[in-house]
Write a protein that holds these residues in place. Structure first.
Motif, mmCIF file in Angstrom:
data_model
loop_
_atom_site.group_PDB
_atom_site.id
_atom_site.type_symbol
_atom_site.label_atom_id
_atom_site.label_comp_id
_atom_site.label_asym_id
_atom_site.label_seq_id
_atom_site.Cartn_x
_atom_site.Cartn_y
_atom_site.Cartn_z
ATOM 1 N N VAL A 277 -5.142 1.364 3.001
ATOM 2 C CA VAL A 277 -5.837 2.216 2.031
ATOM 3 C C VAL A 277 -4.918 3.338 1.570
ATOM 4 C CG1 VAL A 277 -7.796 3.753 1.673
ATOM 5 C CG2 VAL A 277 -8.078 1.676 3.036
ATOM 6 N N ILE A 278 -4.216 3.954 2.523
ATOM 7 C CA ILE A 278 -3.302 5.056 2.187
ATOM 8 C C ILE A 278 -2.122 4.537 1.375
ATOM 9 C CG2 ILE A 278 -1.787 6.825 3.163
ATOM 10 C CD1 ILE A 278 -3.641 6.781 5.656
ATOM 11 N N PHE A 279 -1.550 3.431 1.823
ATOM 12 C CA PHE A 279 -0.335 2.927 1.181
ATOM 13 C C PHE A 279 -0.604 2.337 -0.210
ATOM 14 C CE2 PHE A 279 1.680 2.347 5.590
ATOM 15 C CZ PHE A 279 2.317 3.571 5.489
ATOM 16 N N ILE A 280 -1.810 1.845 -0.449
ATOM 17 C CA ILE A 280 -2.145 1.375 -1.792
ATOM 18 C C ILE A 280 -2.012 2.521 -2.796
ATOM 19 C CG2 ILE A 280 -4.067 0.641 -3.269
ATOM 20 C CD1 ILE A 280 -4.969 -1.187 -0.990
ATOM 21 N N LEU A 281 -2.480 3.691 -2.406
ATOM 22 C CA LEU A 281 -2.341 4.863 -3.272
ATOM 23 C C LEU A 281 -0.877 5.279 -3.412
ATOM 24 C CD1 LEU A 281 -5.387 6.969 -1.995
ATOM 25 C CD2 LEU A 281 -5.274 5.465 -3.989
#
Length: 403
Positions: free
Chosen positions: A269-273
């Motif tokens: 979730v963090i890395f998608i952003l």
């Protein structure tokens, strides 16, 4: 200067679309982990019938997504079609809960819920038109945010639903929760999302259904779909072999599986952003190539892992690479048919189907000629093949070539 994501999120249409995709993810995450339990254990479907049903449902979803995408471009109103497919979700999930029989489950899984699944590309098409109204350069960041919202649902919802229903003795109430989620989504889209026309509605009306399908089957699109499907297949193989390697080659247990999957899902979730921000300075092709290279390395190292700590050490690499493969292809696929947002976004569903099929084939081949670790290595080779094809077609251009 604010990032493209922050600029885009100030748009009320984008924000509302994100809430809509969260509710879409909520419905799927509430039921998908328990679908086989309901169908086989509680309603009495045979393993063979259930497997055939799931495969047929995937085909129906692809066909409906493409068809609805073409219709959306022709009528120029994504919102009306979104409301229609959401109602299919309300009816499909609700029917399984209210009439828990084999027939209701089969009809819902084969017709109503695949139609509801078309909401995913419709929302991405709707958001794409909104991003173009903002100048278009924010599209990648917006897609990343929307995709992260789906992942967040899958991080939080399955465990909570399982915890709530664990003492109930039946997983059927999960379908009630999903139906209520669809109903809330219907109200949200009806009241908060304005009608938004296609970018070039006249073009959509000029092209027949057969011509539109022919556009997907053109060599230019098919070759790129193959490249992205080969890359995406590594995600499916990883999902299959990771638990087997954890409990086999590295000597872990089922508890390790849950912890590792949870860590990776949260980091994704963090890395998608993060990847959305990276695409402010890198082209989609270069960003996707980088993400693919990282994930190919992850799969190779997974196949070579011999200790439990190796798998834990790989969670950071796995999540960073997977985040790229989950989010970046969305924008790339949409731009293959850039002037037809509905049809271009339907390629998302096509890729999910092709990637899953190739992943299943690679898993079957790998486990036949080798072991689980060898299958992971074979998957990394498939990722390299997909990356090579992608770079051959589009490397150095930053956009699709004429081939």
């Amino acid at each position: 200067m604010p990032s493209s994501l922050l600029i885009a999120m100030r748009n009320p249409v984008i924000r509302t679309s994100m809430f809509a995709i969260v509710l879409f993810g909520f419905s799927g995450a509430s039921t998908s982990p328990y679908q086989s339990v309901v169908g086989i254990t509680e309603l009495g479907l045979s393993d063979g019938l259930y497997s055939a049903l799931i495969f047929a449902a995937a085909l129906v979803n692809v066909a409906l997504s493409v068809t609805i995408g073409i219709v959306a471009d022709r009528v120029g109103n994504y919102r009306t079609l979104m409301l229609a497919v959401i109602l299919c979700g309300v009816a499909g999930y609700g029917a399984v809960y209210l009439l828990p029989t084999k027939l209701s489950f089969v009809l819902a899984a084969l017709i109503l819920l695949p139609a509801y699944g078309a909401l995913n590309p419709l929302l991405f098409a709707y958001v794409r038109t909104a991003a173009k109204d903002m100048g278009g350069r924010h599209a990648a960041a917006v897609n990343s945010a929307i995709r992260a919202a789906i992942s967040l649902s899958w991080v939080l919802v399955p465990g909570l639903v399982g915890l709530v229903l664990s003492a109930h003795g039946s997983m059927l109430p999960a379908y009630l929760l999903a139906s209520l989620g669809c109903l809330a989504n219907f109200v949200l889209v009806l009241r908060r999302l304005p009608p938004k026309a296609a970018v070039d509605q006249a073009l959509g009306k000029r092209l027949s259904f057969l011509a539109s399908f022919g556009e997907i089957l053109s060599l230019r699109v098919v070759l790129r779909l193959l490249a992205i499907a080969l890359i995406s297949s590594t995600l499916h193989v990883n999902a299959a072999v990771l638990p087997l390697i954890v409990t086999g080659a590295v000597g872990g247990d089922v508890g390790d599986i849950g912890i590792i999957v949870g860590i990776v899902a949260l980091l994704e979730v963090i890395f998608i952003l993060v990847w959305g921000r990276i695409q402010d300075s890198l082209s989609h092709i270069n960003a996707l190539a980088l993400g693919t290279a990282i994930y190919v390395v992850n799969m190779a190292l997974l196949g070579l892992s011999a200790e439990r700590w190796h798998i834990y050490a790989l969670t950071l690499v796995s999540a960073f690479g997977a985040a790229a493969l989950i989010s970046i292809p969305i924008t790339y696929l949409q731009e293959l048919i850039a002037d037809r947002p509905g049809l271009g976004s339907s390629l998302i569903s096509v890729n999910i189907f092709l990637g899953g099929g190739l992943g299943a084939a690679l898993f079957a081949l790998g486990t036949r000629i080798s072991d689980d670790s060898g299958t992971a290595l074979l998957s990394s080779l498939a990722g390299v093949a997909g990356l090579s094809l992608l770079l051959f077609l589009d490397g150095g251009r930053g956009k699709a070539s004429a081939l």
